[in-house]
Design an enzyme around this catalytic site. Structure first.
Site, PDB file in Angstrom:
ATOM      1  N   GLY A 141      -3.914 -43.602  31.418  1.00  0.00           N
ATOM      2  CA  GLY A 141      -5.273 -43.386  31.901  1.00  0.00           C
ATOM      3  C   GLY A 141      -6.174 -42.951  30.763  1.00  0.00           C
ATOM      4  N   SER A 142      -7.182 -42.189  31.103  1.00  0.00           N
ATOM      5  CA  SER A 142      -8.175 -41.824  30.096  1.00  0.00           C
ATOM      6  C   SER A 142      -7.643 -40.746  29.155  1.00  0.00           C
ATOM      7  CB  SER A 142      -9.438 -41.325  30.786  1.00  0.00           C
ATOM      8  OG  SER A 142      -9.139 -40.178  31.565  1.00  0.00           O
TER       9      SER A 142
ATOM     10  N   GLU B   4      -0.177 -42.787  27.670  1.00  0.00           N
ATOM     11  CA  GLU B   4      -0.751 -44.036  27.169  1.00  0.00           C
ATOM     12  C   GLU B   4      -2.222 -43.965  27.517  1.00  0.00           C
ATOM     13  OE1 GLU B   4      -2.482 -47.116  26.995  1.00  0.00           O
ATOM     14  OE2 GLU B   4      -1.184 -48.122  28.433  1.00  0.00           O
TER      15      GLU B   4
ATOM     16  N   LYS C 261       2.182 -41.954  41.604  1.00  0.00           N
ATOM     17  CA  LYS C 261       0.861 -41.936  42.225  1.00  0.00           C
ATOM     18  C   LYS C 261      -0.015 -43.020  41.613  1.00  0.00           C
ATOM     19  CE  LYS C 261      -2.918 -39.745  41.269  1.00  0.00           C
ATOM     20  NZ  LYS C 261      -3.874 -40.825  41.579  1.00  0.00           N
TER      21      LYS C 261
ATOM     22  N   GLU D  76      -9.279 -38.276  28.229  1.00  0.00           N
ATOM     23  CA  GLU D  76      -9.737 -37.007  28.779  1.00  0.00           C
ATOM     24  C   GLU D  76      -8.681 -36.389  29.711  1.00  0.00           C
ATOM     25  OE1 GLU D  76     -13.140 -37.747  31.176  1.00  0.00           O
ATOM     26  OE2 GLU D  76     -13.298 -35.641  31.793  1.00  0.00           O
TER      27      GLU D  76
ATOM     28  N   CYS E  11      -6.904 -51.121  28.257  1.00  0.00           N
ATOM     29  CA  CYS E  11      -6.839 -50.037  27.277  1.00  0.00           C
ATOM     30  C   CYS E  11      -6.757 -50.580  25.854  1.00  0.00           C
ATOM     31  CB  CYS E  11      -5.666 -49.126  27.583  1.00  0.00           C
ATOM     32  SG  CYS E  11      -4.140 -50.017  27.834  1.00  0.00           S
TER      33      CYS E  11
END
Ligand code: NAI
Ligand code: MG
Length: 800
Positions: free
Chosen positions: A246-247, A268, A194, A249, A302
């Site tokens: 991604g984040s 990551e 995705k 969070e 990142c």
């Protein structure tokens, strides 16, 4: 403007890359994209769509399908159905497809690059010269790993994981896709991927390429959608692994959501990477380095070097030079070939950057931006430099993910390291100095997965990339990245119903009581072992230990939170263990084996008294001595690699200790289980807090006498006895524990994985699946060493 005037002003003329191939491609698709499932294009079952926008113009590019539960189910089922044939194809067969993907990406590189720049806002120079070539490189490199899977000495004992769910961010849409898909396919897995909702288009084009080369249906499935679609993948019972970028969070949400499910997980996540400038650095190179560190991809990277740490003597000059350089940067149309900084991906991201910058100003830092202004239409933000920043302020700690850098100063190398590590993250770092000795002294001290010496933001498929601490775990790229997509062959072959097999021998009746050679049973309360000293439990309570036949054979301290905290503290104080040479650690492990061998009878009697199995006890002690030899052997042989990255650089993949590792030992094999887990960890330089078998802890508590006589420094191995679940809970939630190994059943595995999300510590758990500790295949070796180390890649350029 006349040529003479241009010479005078040195103004750039426009150099636009044509958007027309993309416009054509979008029009051919009626500006609507579909889902690619099982080799077919389908509309989203729920009929829901959302827009993807060009952030430089704020105009919509296409309508994207929002995949719902039905679509996710279909994609996962298609990936599952494709698995047997894809694996049966073998490494060479798969290598041919990966090679075809690499070739086809190159062939369509212009379309990919323009589409990427229009959808994401990144400058065409970057998508054309960095992103897309790296994508092709990734598929070539992994075509190679696929070819080698069955013959490479390490890989041939590995088996595919299965169906992989992959969720990627918007900052490097196609590059992240390749980092995910290439190793997964190479190792015989199938995928459901995705892309991020802001940037789905190059993934759609990639799916068309899969179709074009005749990739078997279901090997790659592409579903688009937002976080809801991602969450459906994460929760899906037939997905065997989630790979996420991604984040932090969302990474944390995924860790909690997959806890106990047995899904493999690689994360990551974010970063706040330090950029260290020592006073002997070449400042002009440093300035270009900063440009690449924080203004590459609008700072939406990142591993962006977002914290400049400059040595005091040169920080003033560096600030001046940086400001002068910033004045010459060009922000604008991403399709203009002479633009340095393009558009921020979306209005929400722009707003987040604006708010954090305002907060920096409010907190008293000095903000500087160039005199020129950004285009008014679209999402643009100027390069921004903060000075007079306090290390604990928001902008020094929070990932801004925009073209904003903060600068701080240090005096000594030791202070530089301390400031560099003053973050919850640990993704990357750069070190700038002309002194190679200094650079290679600093690199191992920085807690980050990548250290770039006199360079920054350099990537290659042959090198691993990934984080420490809240930057996540797992590596992508290189040999080290492959382990995320395989599992040990024996585990893959273990029958499902094996889980039901009784793990420990039921206590036998009284008449099975072992003959103890006439000696009276050893009867005393074993202490805990903390910081190299015997320790009474803080609460003053003890726990009865019953041996074979239910006979009381001793007591151990009932450890509590306070005991755990003391043990973790002691383990931290012993961090110098990691700095010892492998040879020194090997000697100590051999010595442990020697001292255990000298007490073979005593330990055999002890284990027999616990388990009631005299012959088994003799085998267990013998196997434990061998195991100590194994890790004495490995202590100075678990070498790193030098990767062949196609730059004028050596890329040193160094294996490092993780730090303080908590270990919950299995109930069975009271001595061997303990040593099988503790020995590889200390061989690699970690320090350990171990909870021995709750049922039969006495073999481990006896073992501290062996530790004492074998020169193991105090604090390297700490033993806390008591209720395993309670102690494991405290350790799993402990912020100063860097990793936790748990071998105690399915429920505890879930608990440990869930609680680890606090500081995103690495975990390794058994999910209640049995392991034969006596077997060298299952009970020792590379799997243990990999779980007990980080790989750090240090890039060192050469040449004048
Ligand atoms: P995000 O972490 O929300 O999105 C990344 C991916 O995860 C997207 O594909 C998204 O659809 C998916 N996702 C979102 N919620 C999910 C859930 N509950 N379960 C499964 N998948 C889910 O990042 P976002 O919102 O795009 O950006 C927010 C911030 O995150 C940025 O400002 C930046 O600071 C940071 N970020 C860091 C990245 C990195 O590479 N370290 C990449 C992207 C964002
Ligand atoms: Mg977009």
């Amino acid at each position: 403007m006349s040529i003479a005037e241009i010479f005078e002003s040195l103004e750039y003329g426009p150099a636009p890359e044509s958007a027309s191939p993309v416009t054509r491609w979008l029009d051919e698709h009626d500006r609507t994209t579909r889902l690619y499932v099982g080799g077919e294009w389908r509309d989203p079952a729920g009929g829901e769509y959302f827009d993807s926008t060009n952030p430089a113009t704020a105009k919509p590019l296409a309508r994207i399908s929002q995949a719902g539960r039905e679509d996710v189910d279909a994609a996962v089922a298609a990936a599952g159905a494709a698995l047997p044939a894809w694996q049966a194809l073998g490494g060479h067969g798969r290598a041919r497809y990966l090679y075809a993907l690499a070739r086809q990406v190159q062939k369509h590189s212009r379309l990919f690059a323009v589409l990427e720049s229009m959808d994401n806002g990144k400058p065409i120079r970057e998508s054309r010269d960095i992103d897309i070539p790296l994508v092709a490189r990734h598929f070539y490199h992994h075509a190679g790993w696929s070819q080698l899977m069955e013959t490479d000495a390490e890989l041939r004992d590995a088996a595919p994981v299965g169906v992989i769910g992959q969720i990627i961010p918007w900052n490097f849409p196609l590059l992240m896709l390749s980092w995910k898909i290439a190793p997964a396919l190479a190792m015989g897995n199938t995928v459901v991927l995705k892309p991020a909702e802001f940037t789905s288009l190059t993934a759609i084009l990639f799916a068309e390429v899969c179709d074009e080369i005749g990739l078997p249906p279901g090997v790659v499935n592409l579903i688009t959608g937002d976080g809801r679609t991602g969450a459906l993948m994460v929760e899906h019972p037939d997905v065997d692994k989630i790979a996420f970028t991604g984040s932090t969070e969302v990474g944390r949400i995924i860790r909690v959501a997959t806890a106990g499910s047995g899904k493999k997980l690689s994360l990551e996540l974010g970063g706040k990477s330090p950029f260290l400038v020592f006073e002997d650095a070449d400042l002009d190179s440093v300035v270009e380095g900063v440009v690449d560190a924080i203004w590459f991809n609008q700072g939406q990277v990142c591993c962006a070097g977002s914290r400049i740490l400059a040595q005091e003597g040169i920080s003033g000059r560096l600030t001046e030079k940086l400001r002068a350089r910033m004045e010459t940067l060009r922000v604008g149309d991403p399709l203009d070939k002479s633009v340095d900084i393009g558009a921020i991906v979306a209005p929400v991201q722009l707003q987040k950057i604006q708010e954090l910058v305002q907060q920096g100003v409010d907190e008293g830092a000095t903000m500087w931006q160039p005199s020129w202004s950004c285009p008014q239409e679209g999402c643009f933000f100027p390069p921004t430099l903060f000075t007079d920043v306090s290390p604990s302020s928001t902008i020094a700690q929070v990932e801004i993910f925009g073209p904003v850098v903060v600068a701080m100063t240090f005096r000594t190398p030791a202070e530089a390291v301390e400031l560099a590590n003053n973050t919850q993250y640990g993704l990357a770092s750069s070190v700038w100095t002309e002194n190679i000795n200094l650079a290679l002294d600093i690199a191992p001290k920085i807690k980050a997965g990548t250290v770039w010496v006199n360079c920054t933001n350099v990537f290659d498929a042959a090198s691993g990339f990934g984080g420490y601490r809240e930057s996540g775990y797992g590596r992508e790229g290189g040999r080290e990245g492959l382990w995320e997509y395989v599992k040990p062959r024996w585990a893959a072959e273990a029958r499902k119903d094996a889980a039901k097999k009784e793990k420990t021998k039921a206590p036998k009746g009284d008449d099975a009581r072992p003959k103890l050679g006439g000696l009276p049973p050893i009867d005393r309360t074993a202490k805990m072992y903390i910081g190299g000293k015997q320790a009474r439990p803080d609460g003053g309570n003890s726990l009865a230990v019953h041996g074979a036949g239910g006979r009381l054979i001793g007591e151990v301290g009932l450890g509590n939170r306070k005991d755990v905290r003391n043990a973790v503290e002691a383990a931290h104080k012993a961090a110098g263990w990691a700095k010892q040479t492998g040879h020194n650690r090997a000697q100590i492990l051999f010595y442990l084996a020697e001292n255990l061998a000298a007490r073979t009878d005593e330990f055999t009697r002890r284990v027999a008294a616990l388990t009631g199995d005299e012959a088994g006890a003799a085998r267990e002690v013998e196997a434990t001595i061998r195991r100590l030899y194994t890790y004495a052997a490995w202590a100075d042989k678990w070498d790193g690699d030098v990767h062949h990255t196609p730059h004028r650089m050596v890329t040193l993949a160094m294996k490092e200790a993780i730090g303080v590792v908590a270990v919950a030992c299995p109930d069975e094999a009271p001595l061997l289980g303990f040593v099988s887990l503790v020995a590889p960890l200390i061989a690699m330089g970690n320090t350990v807090v171990a909870i021995p078998s709750e049922r039969w802890p006495l073999a481990a508590t006896d073992f501290y006498q062996v530790l004492d006589t074998s020169d193991v420094p105090g604090g390297v191995v700490n033993i806390v006895t008591g209720k395993r679940e309670e102690l494991a809970q405290t350790l799993a939630a402990h912020d100063d524990v860097d990793s936790m190994w748990y071998f105690g059943g399915a429920e505890g595995s879930e608990m440990v994985e869930r609680l680890s999300a606090g500081n995103m510590k690495r975990t390794w758990v058994d999910y209640g699946r049995p392991r034969d500790w006596l077997s060298p295949e299952q009970g020792e070796g590379a799997e243990f060493l990999r779980e007990g180390t980080h790989v750090k890649n240090i890039w060192v350029p050469y040449g004048e």
